[in-house]
Scaffold this motif. Structure first.
Motif: not given
Length: 263
Positions: A216-219, A184-185, A159-160, A201-202
């Protein structure tokens, strides 16, 4: 010099041939980008076709139009020619394997150098990114009119990102869409997660300008550096690479080659 200014200096596109690229300059903290023309004379097309595997020829035969079949053959043939220089093996001896979500990688023989790569093509051009031992993702898109770009943004972007896109002047919306899409790709290609990762999600920049940023890092993943760039008029591109030490260390693009020759 700022990080962005350093990136601009290093990513100046130069004209060379694939045989003039020096693999010895690719260190662990370097990225090589090669922009390759997919429109080639019949003699070059035939030569490149001899390096493809039976499986690649079968894939080429599935294209309905000659133009698309020829682009595929040239893209794969030039990729093989490039990788052969970095891996120390003949183009037709290279073998590809695929990750769980379809990301290709080079099977490394006993006497081959390890090299990671990513390939993207759009229109008459292909972009190849190469590193040693660090996963990489690249994306290249030709800018074109799209009546449904806002619908695609709302269904695929965070959304952002859609909100930021709408804040741009209207005459920058299409460029902003493709600038965002390629970033993103490139990121999901670097992760090798394919469509298993929700694009919403990012968040990346939608600004239609050359820039470098950090996801940033994610799980599921380390932090990544993502460079957005415009290698050709009416094209946007991006490259992403894992950056576990971000933001302390920015890898350098030590050579970016705009290759105008196939030999």
């Amino acid at each position: 010099m700022s990080d962005d200014a350093q990136m601009f200096r290093q990513t100046t596109w130069t004209s060379t041939s694939t045989t003039e690229i020096d693999p010895a300059t690719l260190d662990w903290d370097d990225i090589h980008l090669c922009l390759l023309p997919l429109t080639q004379p019949p003699s070059v097309l035939d030569d490149l076709a001899t390096t493809l595997t039976v499986d690649e020829h079968e894939r080429a035969s599935r294209f309905r139009f000659d133009r698309d079949r020829h682009r595929f053959i040239v893209a794969r043939g030039l990729l093989r020619r490039l990788l052969s220089r970095y891996a120390g093996a003949s183009p037709d001896a290279l073998r590809f394997a695929y990750g769980a979500f379809g990301k290709p990688y080079l099977e490394t023989g006993a006497n081959q150098e390890k090299v990671a790569f990513s390939l993207s093509h759009s229109g008459d051009w292909a972009l190849v990114g190469l590193t040693r031992g660090r996963e990489i993702g690249v994306d290249l898109e030709q800018v074109r009119p799209m009546a449904d770009y806002l619908d695609l943004s709302e269904s695929n972007f965070a959304p952002a990102e859609t909100e930021a896109l709408l804040r741009l002047p209207e005459d920058q919306h299409i460029d902003g869409f493709f600038a965002c899409w390629t970033r993103k790709e490139a990121y999901i290609k670097a992760l090798g997660l394919g469509l298993s990762l929700d694009l919403a999600t990012f968040v990346v920049s939608v600004e239609p300008r050359e820039s470098v940023e950090i996801i940033p890092a994610t799980p599921r993943a380390d932090a990544h550096h993502v460079w957005g760039m415009r290698p050709l008029r009416d094209f946007w591109a991006a490259v992403a690479i894992a950056a576990p030490n971000a933001p302390a260390v920015f890898p350098k693009i030590s050579r970016v080659s705009h290759s105008t020759l196939a030999t």
